[in-house]
Design a protein around this motif. Structure first.
Motif, PDB file in Angstrom:
ATOM      1  N   ILE A   4       0.833  -1.197   0.000  1.00 43.67           N
ATOM      2  CA  ILE A   4       0.000   0.000   0.000  1.00 43.67           C
ATOM      3  C   ILE A   4       0.869   1.249   0.000  1.00 43.67           C
ATOM      4  O   ILE A   4       0.575   2.234  -0.692  1.00 43.67           O
ATOM      5  CB  ILE A   4      -0.953   0.001   1.209  1.00 43.67           C
ATOM      6  N   THR A   5       1.969   1.206   0.735  1.00 44.44           N
ATOM      7  CA  THR A   5       2.870   2.360   0.840  1.00 44.44           C
ATOM      8  C   THR A   5       3.326   2.843  -0.523  1.00 44.44           C
ATOM      9  O   THR A   5       3.254   4.044  -0.832  1.00 44.44           O
ATOM     10  CB  THR A   5       4.120   1.982   1.668  1.00 44.44           C
ATOM     11  N   GLU A   6       3.812   1.931  -1.344  1.00 44.50           N
ATOM     12  CA  GLU A   6       4.351   2.330  -2.643  1.00 44.50           C
ATOM     13  C   GLU A   6       3.254   2.740  -3.616  1.00 44.50           C
ATOM     14  O   GLU A   6       3.482   3.580  -4.493  1.00 44.50           O
ATOM     15  CB  GLU A   6       5.211   1.206  -3.224  1.00 44.50           C
ATOM     16  N   ARG A   7       2.081   2.196  -3.470  1.00 40.83           N
ATOM     17  CA  ARG A   7       0.965   2.657  -4.302  1.00 40.83           C
ATOM     18  C   ARG A   7       0.616   4.103  -3.971  1.00 40.83           C
ATOM     19  O   ARG A   7       0.338   4.913  -4.865  1.00 40.83           O
ATOM     20  CB  ARG A   7      -0.246   1.734  -4.118  1.00 40.83           C
ATOM     21  N   LEU A   8       0.607   4.436  -2.689  1.00 34.43           N
ATOM     22  CA  LEU A   8       0.330   5.816  -2.289  1.00 34.43           C
ATOM     23  C   LEU A   8       1.454   6.749  -2.722  1.00 34.43           C
ATOM     24  O   LEU A   8       1.212   7.905  -3.085  1.00 34.43           O
ATOM     25  CB  LEU A   8       0.120   5.890  -0.779  1.00 34.43           C
ATOM     26  N   ALA A   9       2.695   6.245  -2.705  1.00 36.33           N
ATOM     27  CA  ALA A   9       3.825   7.054  -3.180  1.00 36.33           C
ATOM     28  C   ALA A   9       3.667   7.363  -4.664  1.00 36.33           C
ATOM     29  O   ALA A   9       3.902   8.485  -5.111  1.00 36.33           O
ATOM     30  CB  ALA A   9       5.142   6.321  -2.919  1.00 36.33           C
ATOM     31  N   THR A  10       3.244   6.369  -5.427  1.00 34.02           N
ATOM     32  CA  THR A  10       3.005   6.568  -6.857  1.00 34.02           C
ATOM     33  C   THR A  10       1.896   7.586  -7.089  1.00 34.02           C
ATOM     34  O   THR A  10       1.920   8.332  -8.084  1.00 34.02           O
ATOM     35  CB  THR A  10       2.641   5.236  -7.531  1.00 34.02           C
ATOM     36  N   ALA A  11       0.944   7.646  -6.159  1.00 35.45           N
ATOM     37  CA  ALA A  11      -0.176   8.582  -6.285  1.00 35.45           C
ATOM     38  C   ALA A  11       0.229  10.014  -5.930  1.00 35.45           C
ATOM     39  O   ALA A  11      -0.584  10.929  -6.073  1.00 35.45           O
ATOM     40  CB  ALA A  11      -1.326   8.136  -5.395  1.00 35.45           C
ATOM     41  N   GLY A  12       1.469  10.199  -5.459  1.00 37.42           N
ATOM     42  CA  GLY A  12       1.954  11.546  -5.212  1.00 37.42           C
ATOM     43  C   GLY A  12       2.140  11.930  -3.765  1.00 37.42           C
ATOM     44  O   GLY A  12       2.567  13.054  -3.462  1.00 37.42           O
ATOM     45  N   TYR A  13       1.863  11.010  -2.843  1.00 39.81           N
ATOM     46  CA  TYR A  13       2.064  11.314  -1.432  1.00 39.81           C
ATOM     47  C   TYR A  13       3.524  11.083  -1.033  1.00 39.81           C
ATOM     48  O   TYR A  13       4.209  10.225  -1.602  1.00 39.81           O
ATOM     49  CB  TYR A  13       1.167  10.432  -0.564  1.00 39.81           C
ATOM     50  N   ASP A  14       4.005  11.845  -0.073  1.00 38.62           N
ATOM     51  CA  ASP A  14       5.320  11.618   0.518  1.00 38.62           C
ATOM     52  C   ASP A  14       5.131  10.611   1.646  1.00 38.62           C
ATOM     53  O   ASP A  14       4.512  10.918   2.670  1.00 38.62           O
ATOM     54  CB  ASP A  14       5.908  12.923   1.058  1.00 38.62           C
ATOM     55  N   MET A  15       5.669   9.415   1.448  1.00 41.97           N
ATOM     56  CA  MET A  15       5.346   8.318   2.353  1.00 41.97           C
ATOM     57  C   MET A  15       6.442   8.015   3.369  1.00 41.97           C
ATOM     58  O   MET A  15       7.637   8.094   3.079  1.00 41.97           O
ATOM     59  CB  MET A  15       5.054   7.054   1.548  1.00 41.97           C
ATOM     60  N   ILE A  16       5.982   7.627   4.570  1.00 46.63           N
ATOM     61  CA  ILE A  16       6.835   7.071   5.612  1.00 46.63           C
ATOM     62  C   ILE A  16       6.244   5.716   5.975  1.00 46.63           C
ATOM     63  O   ILE A  16       5.075   5.632   6.360  1.00 46.63           O
ATOM     64  CB  ILE A  16       6.890   7.958   6.865  1.00 46.63           C
ATOM     65  N   GLY A  17       7.024   4.663   5.827  1.00 50.90           N
ATOM     66  CA  GLY A  17       6.554   3.330   6.173  1.00 50.90           C
ATOM     67  C   GLY A  17       7.226   2.851   7.446  1.00 50.90           C
ATOM     68  O   GLY A  17       8.455   2.893   7.562  1.00 50.90           O
ATOM     69  N   ILE A  18       6.430   2.390   8.402  1.00 53.84           N
ATOM     70  CA  ILE A  18       6.942   1.964   9.703  1.00 53.84           C
ATOM     71  C   ILE A  18       6.551   0.513   9.946  1.00 53.84           C
ATOM     72  O   ILE A  18       5.375   0.143   9.816  1.00 53.84           O
ATOM     73  CB  ILE A  18       6.378   2.855  10.830  1.00 53.84           C
TER      74      ILE A  18
END
Length: 258
Positions: A52-66
């Motif tokens: 899910i993290t990388e899908r949201l990153a592709t959508a343009g969000y700056d992601m932090i995965g913990i």
């Protein structure tokens, strides 16, 4: 028996290929857009291998995965490289996670919060969420209900045999503690060894996963006790109000002062 999501990380994505991650991502995206979160920083608690993290990153969000599993994060980081994203992955326990500042939203999906077995500890997780959200920031999480563990998977055995991977997943539910014990036995073909007498050598790995079944009322009480403002509770992947007969529930909460 090894720590949860250590050996399992090796084949997690291959065995979870029946999960419709694109549909889950679309649902989460709709919830974020509903609260006008279309950009900014989002942190994901229990990000696993970053599906899910990388899908949201592709959508343009700056992601932090913990995530607390280094093995799962190793795979997530490989996905980050293939995706060309700038996701920051942190090896932290969600019960004491730390961020460098506040974020627009925090999510936790794939029943990650069910791994928190103590209500006080889960309240602390949510308190930290409230602390690291921007003013009026949004927290979205899902959880498997007590009904799901007690009536759907209790004492069930799930097994699958593939060409080079087999697994047996035994569920044992304790109605007094409301804890579901998941014993996972993995059999993974070792392609590095080739014996003439046995060309199909499999190595066995074992893990134990503990998850607690919460009711909707219990989860709402925990959310409110943490300082978060409850916004809504939906039957998973719908906008229908959640009930005690829901198997998976999505909760939406809002930052409500530090």
């Amino acid at each position: 028996m090894s720590e949860a999501y250590s050996d399992f990380a090796l084949v997690y994505d291959r065995l979870m290929d029946n999960i419709p991650y694109d549909e889950w991502f679309n649902y989460i995206s709709l919830l974020l857009e509903e609260f006008n979160i279309q950009s900014g920083i989002i942190a994901e608690l229990g990000c696993g291998t970053g599906n899910i993290t990388e899908r949201l990153a592709t959508a343009g969000y700056d992601m932090i995965g913990i995530d607390s599993s280094p093995a799962m994060l190793d795979i997530a980081q490989k996905k980050r490289g293939a995706n060309g994203s700038s996701t920051l992955y942190l090896n932290q326990d969600m019960r004491e996670f730390e961020l460098y500042g506040t974020v627009s939203a925090i999510i936790s999906v794939c029943d990650s919060v069910n791994y928190i077995l103590d209500k006080k500890e889960l309240t602390e997780v949510f308190r930290l969420v409230n602390n690291y959200l921007d003013p009026k920031g949004i927290f979205i999480f899902d959880f498997n209900t007590r009904h799901y563990y007690l009536d759907i998977v209790a004492d069930a055995t799930i097994a699958e045999d593939r060409e080079d991977i087999s697994f047996i997943w035994d569920n044992l539910y304790d109605a007094e503690t409301n804890i579901n014990e998941l014993y996972l036995s993995l059999f993974i073909k070792d392609n590095n060894i080739n014996y003439k007498s046995n060309e199909n050598l499999y190595r066995k790995y074992e893990e134990c996963h503990l998850q607690k079944g919460y009711t909707l009322d219990e989860m709402i009480t925990i959310v409110k006790a943490s300082g978060l403002e409850l916004v809504g509770a939906y039957d998973a992947f719908t906008k229908n109000p959640a009930t005690e007969s829901s198997e998976r529930i999505y909760i939406i909460a809002r930052e409500s002062g530090k």
